[in-house]
Structures are given as structure tokens and as C-alpha cells.
Scaffold this motif. Structure first.
Motif, PDB file in Angstrom:
ATOM      1  N   CYS A   1      41.735  40.577  46.050  1.00 46.14           N
ATOM      2  CA  CYS A   1      40.286  40.456  46.255  1.00 46.14           C
ATOM      3  C   CYS A   1      39.924  38.969  46.271  1.00 46.14           C
ATOM      4  CB  CYS A   1      39.529  41.174  45.143  1.00 46.14           C
ATOM      5  SG  CYS A   1      37.748  40.903  45.256  1.00 46.14           S
TER       6      CYS A   1
ATOM      7  N   LEU B   1      37.232  37.665  45.721  1.00 51.31           N
ATOM      8  CA  LEU B   1      36.202  37.341  44.722  1.00 51.31           C
ATOM      9  C   LEU B   1      36.781  37.291  43.313  1.00 51.31           C
ATOM     10  CD1 LEU B   1      33.336  39.591  46.127  1.00 51.31           C
ATOM     11  CD2 LEU B   1      33.751  37.169  46.568  1.00 51.31           C
ATOM     12  N   CYS B   2      37.476  38.370  42.900  1.00 57.27           N
ATOM     13  CA  CYS B   2      37.971  38.429  41.512  1.00 57.27           C
ATOM     14  C   CYS B   2      39.464  38.128  41.409  1.00 57.27           C
ATOM     15  CB  CYS B   2      37.648  39.784  40.894  1.00 57.27           C
ATOM     16  SG  CYS B   2      38.567  41.153  41.627  1.00 57.27           S
TER      17      CYS B   2
ATOM     18  N   CYS C   1      36.991  46.572  46.861  1.00 60.59           N
ATOM     19  CA  CYS C   1      37.423  46.120  45.545  1.00 60.59           C
ATOM     20  C   CYS C   1      36.703  46.983  44.524  1.00 60.59           C
ATOM     21  CB  CYS C   1      37.107  44.646  45.310  1.00 60.59           C
ATOM     22  SG  CYS C   1      37.541  44.158  43.609  1.00 60.59           S
TER      23      CYS C   1
ATOM     24  N   ARG D   1      36.811  46.692  41.345  1.00 56.06           N
ATOM     25  CA  ARG D   1      36.308  45.901  40.223  1.00 56.06           C
ATOM     26  C   ARG D   1      34.964  45.270  40.586  1.00 56.06           C
ATOM     27  NH1 ARG D   1      38.083  40.660  37.766  1.00 56.06           N
ATOM     28  NH2 ARG D   1      37.683  40.888  35.543  1.00 56.06           N
ATOM     29  N   CYS D   2      34.914  44.625  41.759  1.00 59.41           N
ATOM     30  CA  CYS D   2      33.662  43.996  42.208  1.00 59.41           C
ATOM     31  C   CYS D   2      32.684  45.021  42.785  1.00 59.41           C
ATOM     32  CB  CYS D   2      33.942  42.952  43.276  1.00 59.41           C
ATOM     33  SG  CYS D   2      34.999  41.607  42.732  1.00 59.41           S
TER      34      CYS D   2
HETATM   35 ZN   LIG Z   1      37.114  41.953  43.302  1.00 59.74          ZN
END
Ligand SMILES: [Zn+2]
Length: 101
Positions: free
Chosen positions: A41, A43-44, A60, A62-63
Motif C-alpha cells: 500500500c 499509504l501505509c 487496502c 487497513r487504510c
Molecule cells: Zn494502506
């Protein structure tokens, strides 16, 4: 060269350029696990992700974010929409002969 993009063209960018191809061209970390293509990802930086082959969206978990090919290039290259389209253009397969003009 200024190029105008119509709505059907943008749909082709989202649907016909498969995300795993985008990962390959970007040389972005990805792997197949449990039958799904998983990607880092942007982002994370975790692999808690999967590409949905039915929608060509990368998620994702998580995000809680979805990425289409255009979104993904914008995120990874830190570029704008127009630059992402230019980047992806060579990956677009030729239009089918039976498709609408
Ligand atoms: Zn993420």
C-alpha cells in the motif's frame, strides 16, 4: 500535445489497464497470495491489500481505500491526473474494432 479525454476513454483507463500490469511497469512491490494479487500500500506501506479482478480495484484493508490504475499512479508517482493519464497511455490496449467510436 493537448489531448482531450472523454468519459468512455477514462473508463478504458480504469478497466482495461489491469492493476498487476501497472505494478509491473512501476516496479512496485506485489505478490500473489491465496489467489489474490497483493501490493504494497503506497499509504501505509503494508501488504494488507488485494486486487479485485472483477472491478480492477486495489483495496487496502487497513487504510480502507480503493485504488484504480489512475489513482494508484497518482499516489505512487506523486503526480497529477493528467500526468497519470500520460503515464498509463502506453499500457492501454488498442480499442476493439466493435467498440463504439
Ligand atoms: Zn494502506
Amino acid at each position: 500535445m493537448h489531448e482531450r479525454h472523454t468519459r468512455p476513454q477514462l473508463r478504458r483507463f480504469r478497466n482495461e489497464i489491469l492493476l498487476p500490469n501497472v505494478f509491473r511497469v512501476l516496479q512496485w512491490p506485489h505478490k500473489t497470495r491465496d489467489g489474490y494479487v497483493r501490493f504494497l500500500c503506497p499509504l501505509c506501506r503494508e501488504f494488507n491489500t488485494a486486487v479485485n479482478p472483477a472491478t480492477n480495484l486495489g483495496r487496502c484493508f487497513r487504510c480502507e481505500r480503493n485504488f484504480n490504475p489512475i489513482d494508484f499512479v497518482i499516489e505512487v508517482q506523486a503526480c497529477d491526473f493528467r500526468e497519470a493519464i500520460a503515464y498509463l497511455s502506453p499500457l492501454l490496449p488498442p480499442p476493439r474494432r466493435d467498440s463504439q467510436p
